[in-house]
Every structure is written in structure tokens, then in C-alpha cells.
Motif scaffolding. Structure first.
Motif, mmCIF file in Angstrom:
data_model
loop_
_atom_site.group_PDB
_atom_site.id
_atom_site.type_symbol
_atom_site.label_atom_id
_atom_site.label_comp_id
_atom_site.label_asym_id
_atom_site.label_seq_id
_atom_site.Cartn_x
_atom_site.Cartn_y
_atom_site.Cartn_z
ATOM 1 N N ASN A 108 22.854 92.981 22.610
ATOM 2 C CA ASN A 108 24.014 93.025 23.495
ATOM 3 C C ASN A 108 24.618 91.639 23.747
ATOM 4 O OD1 ASN A 108 24.526 95.902 24.487
ATOM 5 N ND2 ASN A 108 22.293 95.690 24.496
ATOM 6 N N GLY A 109 24.145 90.668 23.003
ATOM 7 C CA GLY A 109 24.734 89.325 23.106
ATOM 8 C C GLY A 109 24.507 88.684 24.460
ATOM 9 N N ALA A 110 23.498 89.166 25.180
ATOM 10 C CA ALA A 110 23.222 88.620 26.517
ATOM 11 C C ALA A 110 22.030 87.665 26.435
ATOM 12 C CB ALA A 110 22.918 89.760 27.482
ATOM 13 N N ILE A 111 21.776 86.958 27.526
ATOM 14 C CA ILE A 111 20.729 85.929 27.530
ATOM 15 C C ILE A 111 19.471 86.455 28.221
ATOM 16 C CG2 ILE A 111 20.173 83.544 28.205
ATOM 17 C CD1 ILE A 111 22.503 83.833 26.188
ATOM 18 N N VAL A 112 18.368 86.396 27.500
ATOM 19 C CA VAL A 112 17.071 86.872 28.001
ATOM 20 C C VAL A 112 16.671 86.067 29.250
ATOM 21 C CG1 VAL A 112 14.604 86.971 27.382
ATOM 22 C CG2 VAL A 112 16.348 87.515 25.648
ATOM 23 N N PRO A 113 16.086 86.721 30.264
ATOM 24 C CA PRO A 113 15.662 85.981 31.472
ATOM 25 C C PRO A 113 14.770 84.792 31.126
ATOM 26 C CG PRO A 113 15.437 88.341 31.810
ATOM 27 C CD PRO A 113 15.817 88.152 30.365
ATOM 28 N N VAL A 114 15.012 83.689 31.817
ATOM 29 C CA VAL A 114 14.379 82.418 31.439
ATOM 30 C C VAL A 114 12.856 82.428 31.560
ATOM 31 C CG1 VAL A 114 14.518 81.281 33.702
ATOM 32 C CG2 VAL A 114 14.670 79.917 31.604
#
Ligand code: ATP
Ligand SMILES: Nc1ccn([C@H]2C[C@H](O)[C@@H](COP(=O)(O)O)O2)c(=O)n1
Length: 241
Positions: A108-114
Motif C-alpha cells: 500500500n506504499g505506506a511506511i511500516v511502524p518504526v
């Protein structure tokens, strides 16, 4: 007779005192040699540990970060840690509890939680013994990434420079689609790319701006071929040596 009166002179008293001191030093030394692990633990808390040298590598999806990192590794000997590669490896690990979650974020082109990403980066850094210098590619990509880095790594690492590879959305798309013919990446398709580019503009650009204020960013055009781009990269890295 008071305890001092048993000594005939001040010299005598001092002699007795030094003898006692030497005795206890000898005793301590003997104890240390019997417990070398205690000694090394003590020394490690006393010695200042060198910080990691870090270069962050940012830019749009498909802008050429990985391509330039390979060249930097070959010439300058940094260890390359691609956040995307670390996440893909974690996703492929059948024993990982985070595989499905990572897959959702990547597609989904989102950023995985840090919390997930920083653990992978930190472990990779700690497991590296060959060097203290790291290229961290594709990180930090948003404020959550940056906050996680600051919390976990700020006291262990010094960010020396941020390389920002600049390329238009159209050119990034063309390169990612060409790469998709052979990469097997689940995000090298138009739909995922569009989402990734929005994420880059909305979430990563403010991070680049944050480092810009600290005078740490060098923006390099990724329009020319890889070797020409690398000439510009070398100008930056040669000044860091
Ligand atoms: N300067 C360049 N000129 C032409 N093609 C390039 C250049 N740099 C990289 N490429 C090609 O573009 C594609 C994307 O490059 P690369 O994988 O290095 O980008 P990236 O920024 O790491 O991408 P991502 O963020 O999606 O992982 C690759 O197929 C690569 O061979
Ligand atoms: N800090 C990061 C880096 C990467 N990811 C995820 C989401 C990205 O779209 C994907 C691919 O990364 P790339 O290979 O393009 O660097 O990986 C992330 O969530 N957080």
C-alpha cells in the motif's frame, strides 16, 4: 597510649600507611585477575565507545538510491543497510510475527511502524564488526521513523550527511516500471508506485527539510546515468573523509 603514639615519628606513620595502601592495591589486583569478566565489564563502562558514522540516503521511489549505494560501498567501504531490503527479508522470514503487517504496508506504499524497522536496523548495525560506517538507505522516511531513530539511536550514532537523489515523478515511475519487469517486487506496479510517491512527497520531504535546516543535506540530480550521478556523490563523500 593513643594509636598515633605507637609510631616514633611522622615518617614512621607515613611508612606504615603506604604499606597498608600497597597491600590493599595488591589484594584488589589479585581479585581482578581472578575475575577477568568483571574487569572487561568495568573497562567497557569506563572507555568512551565510538559512535557509528551514518549517511542517510533518501529520494523518491526508483530515484536510484540503491544503485548509488552499491557504488558507494565498492569505493568507500560503508556497510549498506536498505530499510526496504531489511523489511522484505523480515517479511520473507516464516518465523516473523510481522510478515503480514509488513506486506500490507509495502503493497500500500505506506511506511511500516518504526518499532519494527528500527529494531532491524539496530540489530544489523550491532552485528557488523567490519566497520563503524553505515549507509542507511530509505530511512528515515517519515516523522515516526525519525522519532524512533532519535529515541533509540541518537546517542549511538552520528548522522554525517543526508544524500537526497532528485528525480521527477514521471522518471521515477518509468524506472520503477522497467525494474518491475525483472525485480519480482510486489510494489513495482503503477498502483503501488502512485501511493509510494504520495507518501514520499507528504511524509519524506518534510524529513529532508528537517535535515536541510541542520545543513546536512546534499541534493543530487538523478537524471544523468549512474556513473555521472556517482561523480557528484564522490564530491560529497571525498569531503567527508
Ligand atoms: N542514474 C540512472 N539512470 C538510469 N537508470 C537508473 C539510474 N539509477 C538507477 N537506475 C535504474 O532505475 C531503477 C531504480 O533504481 P534503484 O533501485 O537504485 O532505485 P531506488 O531509489 O533504490 O528505488 P526504491 O526506493 O524503489 O527501492 C533500477 O532499475 C536501476 O537500474
Ligand atoms: N523506512 C522504511 C523503508 C521502507 N519501507 C517499506 C515501504 C516502502 O515502500 C518499501 C520499499 O522500500 P524501498 O526498497 O523503496 O526503500 O518498504 C518502510 O516502511 N519504511
Amino acid at each position: 597510649m593513643s594509636s598515633y603514639q605507637q609510631f616514633q615519628s611522622v615518617e614512621h606513620l607515613l611508612c606504615w600507611f603506604s604499606f597498608k595502601l600497597l597491600g590493599s592495591a595488591q589484594h584488589t589486583l589479585r581479585a581482578f585477575t581472578r575475575h577477568p569478566s568483571v574487569v572487561s565489564r568495568l573497562l567497557s563502562t569506563m572507555a568512551p565507545t565510538a559512535k557509528y558514522n551514518v549517511l542517510f540516503v533518501l529520494g523518491g521511489p526508483g530515484a536510484g538510491k540503491g544503485t548509488q549505494c552499491e557504488k558507494i560501498v565498492a569505493k568507500y567501504g560503508y556497510v549498506h543497510l536498505s530499510a526496504g531490503d531489511l523489511l522484505r527479508a523480515e517479511r520473507a522470514d516464516k518465523t516473523s510475527k510481522n510478515g503480514d503487517l509488513i506486506e500490507w504496508y509495502i503493497t500500500n506504499g505506506a511506511i511500516v511502524p518504526v518499532e519494527i524497522t528500527i529494531e532491524l536496523i539496530k540489530n544489523a548495525m550491532e552485528n557488523t564488526t567490519s566497520t563503524n560506517s553505515f549507509l542507511i538507505d530509505g530511512f528515515p522516511r517519515n516523522k515516526d521513523n525519525l522519532d524512533g531513530w532519535t529515541k533509540i539511536m541518537d546517542d549511538k550514532a552520528e548522522v554525517k550527511q543526508v544524500l537526497n537523489f532528485d528525480l521527477s515523478e514521471e522518471e521515477c515511475l518509468a524506472r520503477a516500471m522497467k525494474r518491475g519487469e525483472t525485480s519480482g517486487r510486489t510494489d513495482d506496479n503503477v498502483e503501488s508506485f502512485k501511493k509510494r510517491f504520495v507518501t514520499f512527497k507528504e511524509s519524506t520531504q518534510p524529513i529532508i527539510d528537517h535535515f536541510e535546516v541542520k545543513n546536512l543535506v546534499t541534493t543530487i540530480s538523478s537524471v544523468p546515468g549512474p556513473d555521472e550521478v556517482f561523480v557528484e556523490v564522490c564530491k560529497v563523500l571525498d569531503n567527508l573523509q
